[in-house]
Design an enzyme around this catalytic site. Structure first.
Site, PDB file in Angstrom:
ATOM      1  N   ALA A 197       0.886  -1.118  -0.103  1.00  8.36           N
ATOM      2  CA  ALA A 197       0.066  -0.002   0.027  1.00  8.36           C
ATOM      3  C   ALA A 197       0.781   1.185  -0.061  1.00  8.36           C
ATOM      4  O   ALA A 197       0.300   2.339   0.250  1.00  8.36           O
ATOM      5  CB  ALA A 197      -0.959   0.034   1.301  1.00  8.36           C
ATOM      6  N   ASN A 256       1.246  -3.997   7.914  1.00  3.99           N
ATOM      7  CA  ASN A 256       2.186  -4.538   7.023  1.00  3.99           C
ATOM      8  C   ASN A 256       3.211  -3.392   6.513  1.00  3.99           C
ATOM      9  O   ASN A 256       4.609  -3.763   6.435  1.00  3.99           O
ATOM     10  CB  ASN A 256       1.728  -5.483   5.848  1.00  3.99           C
ATOM     11  CG  ASN A 256       1.138  -6.758   6.824  1.00  3.99           C
ATOM     12  OD1 ASN A 256       1.751  -7.654   6.996  1.00  3.99           O
ATOM     13  ND2 ASN A 256      -0.139  -6.844   6.917  1.00  3.99           N
ATOM     14  N   HIS A 266      -0.725   6.941   4.261  1.00  2.00           N
ATOM     15  CA  HIS A 266       0.406   6.446   4.865  1.00  2.00           C
ATOM     16  C   HIS A 266       1.596   7.732   4.798  1.00  2.00           C
ATOM     17  O   HIS A 266       1.847   8.339   3.658  1.00  2.00           O
ATOM     18  CB  HIS A 266       0.987   5.319   3.981  1.00  2.00           C
ATOM     19  CG  HIS A 266       0.134   4.145   3.935  1.00  2.00           C
ATOM     20  ND1 HIS A 266      -0.135   3.244   4.960  1.00  2.00           N
ATOM     21  CD2 HIS A 266      -0.876   3.948   2.913  1.00  2.00           C
ATOM     22  CE1 HIS A 266      -1.202   2.578   4.465  1.00  2.00           C
ATOM     23  NE2 HIS A 266      -1.801   3.097   3.439  1.00  2.00           N
TER      24      HIS A 266
END
Ligand SMILES: NC(=O)C1=CN([C@@H]2O[C@H](COP(=O)(O)OP(=O)(O)OC[C@H]3O[C@@H](n4cnc5c(N)ncnc54)[C@H](O)[C@@H]3O)[C@@H](O)[C@H]2O)C=CC1
Ligand SMILES: O=C([O-])CC(=O)C(=O)O
Length: 256
Positions: free
Chosen positions: A116, A182, A212
């Protein structure tokens, strides 16, 4: 034609199946027994549902793990031991140092998908000059944290503004939030490692995105990268980009 094995039959696996490049076919799906009838109905004889990767009668061109950290721990060694190519998205499994060592010495080829997040290539390059600091922050809606360890740290129903509910190392984050952190492990493995990568996890009731934020500082200078990803419709924990990184791994098979 390249033939791949998928591990998992959840939201990410579905997104990958929908986008498989033309010269890549799906041969096998390792899935829980309760998915096998649905797989047979959907694909007929084209795709064989398996309980274990080791049950596969041929060598897949790629084994694509889109399941869980637990699946990496359960099957990773056996797959690599056969000399097969395994690409994993549940990179947080490598927060278990003993498992990481076993996988590194098992043979085969292990690829860590970028998942991601973006910028791992730049981070790895920066590492060559020495990195002083790497921090990562994940900001997701309360819905995305539901069913996770977050429920023990914060009242997800009552959160009214963006709130950090976890701070710690990438190793702790990846182990405590196996379906949600992750990326922390991916960044750690590309940069300063599991124990020195600092992680903050945040619940934000005003967002629908999985955001993120990566900050790195070192000899090269510094960078600040923010990626605002759309979650998959079928799983708000998982960003669409993570599934697309698996599709890219399939496309690369056809470009060699
Ligand atoms: N690196 C990254 O950026 C990201 C990694 N992930 C990882 O991808 C995984 C899959 O994501 P989703 O498909 O959205 O989750 P999901 O919960 O929708 O589906 C997971 C599927 O894998 C199956 N599964 C899990 N463990 C298994 C095992 N040991 N054997 C056989 N089947 C197994 C489940 O039954 C389910 O069908 C997450 O759990 C997470 O570990 C997810 C998002 C981002
Ligand atoms: O998909 C995402 O936004 C990130 C994620 O779940 C993970 O890091 O495990």
């Amino acid at each position: 034609m390249k033939k791949i094995m998928l591990i998992g039959y959840g939201a990410m696996a579905q997104a990958v199946i929908e986008r498989l490049p033309p010269q890549v076919s799906l041969g096998w799906i390792v899935a829980r027994a309760h998915h096998h009838a649905a797989i047979r109905t959907r694909f007929g004889d084209q795709v064989q549902p398996l309980l274990l990767p080791q049950d596969c009668p041929q060598t897949p061109d790629l084994v694509l793990e889109c399941a869980s950290q637990q699946a990496v721990a359960q099957y990773g060694e056996a797959i690599l031991h056969r000399g097969w190519h395994l690409a994993i998205v549940s990179t947080g499994a490598l927060a278990d140092a003993a498992l990481e060592q076993r996988l590194q010495h098992a043979g085969g080829k292990l690829t860590l998908l970028s998942g991601a997040v973006a910028g791992i290539d730049g981070l790895a390059a920066a590492k060559e000059g020495g990195l002083q600091q790497v921090t990562y922050r994940a900001r997701k809606s309360p819905l995305s944290w539901r069913g996770s360890y977050a429920e023990q740290l914060i009242d997800l129903n009552a959160v009214s503004e963006a709130q950090i509910f976890f701070e710690g190392s990438a190793r702790e984050a990846a182990r405590l939030f196996p379906a949600n952190a992750n990326v922390a492990a991916t960044i750690a493995l590309g940069g300063v490692g599991m124990d020195d990568t600092r992680v903050q996890l945040m619940a934000d009731p005003t967002t629908q995105r999985n955001t993120h934020t990566l900050y790195a500082q070192g000899l090269f200078g510094e960078f600040h990268l923010e990626l605002s990803g759309l979650p998959l419709a079928n799983n708000p924990k998982t960003s669409t980009l993570a599934a697309l990184s698996a599709v890219r791994a399939c496309r690369e098979l056809t470009q060699r």
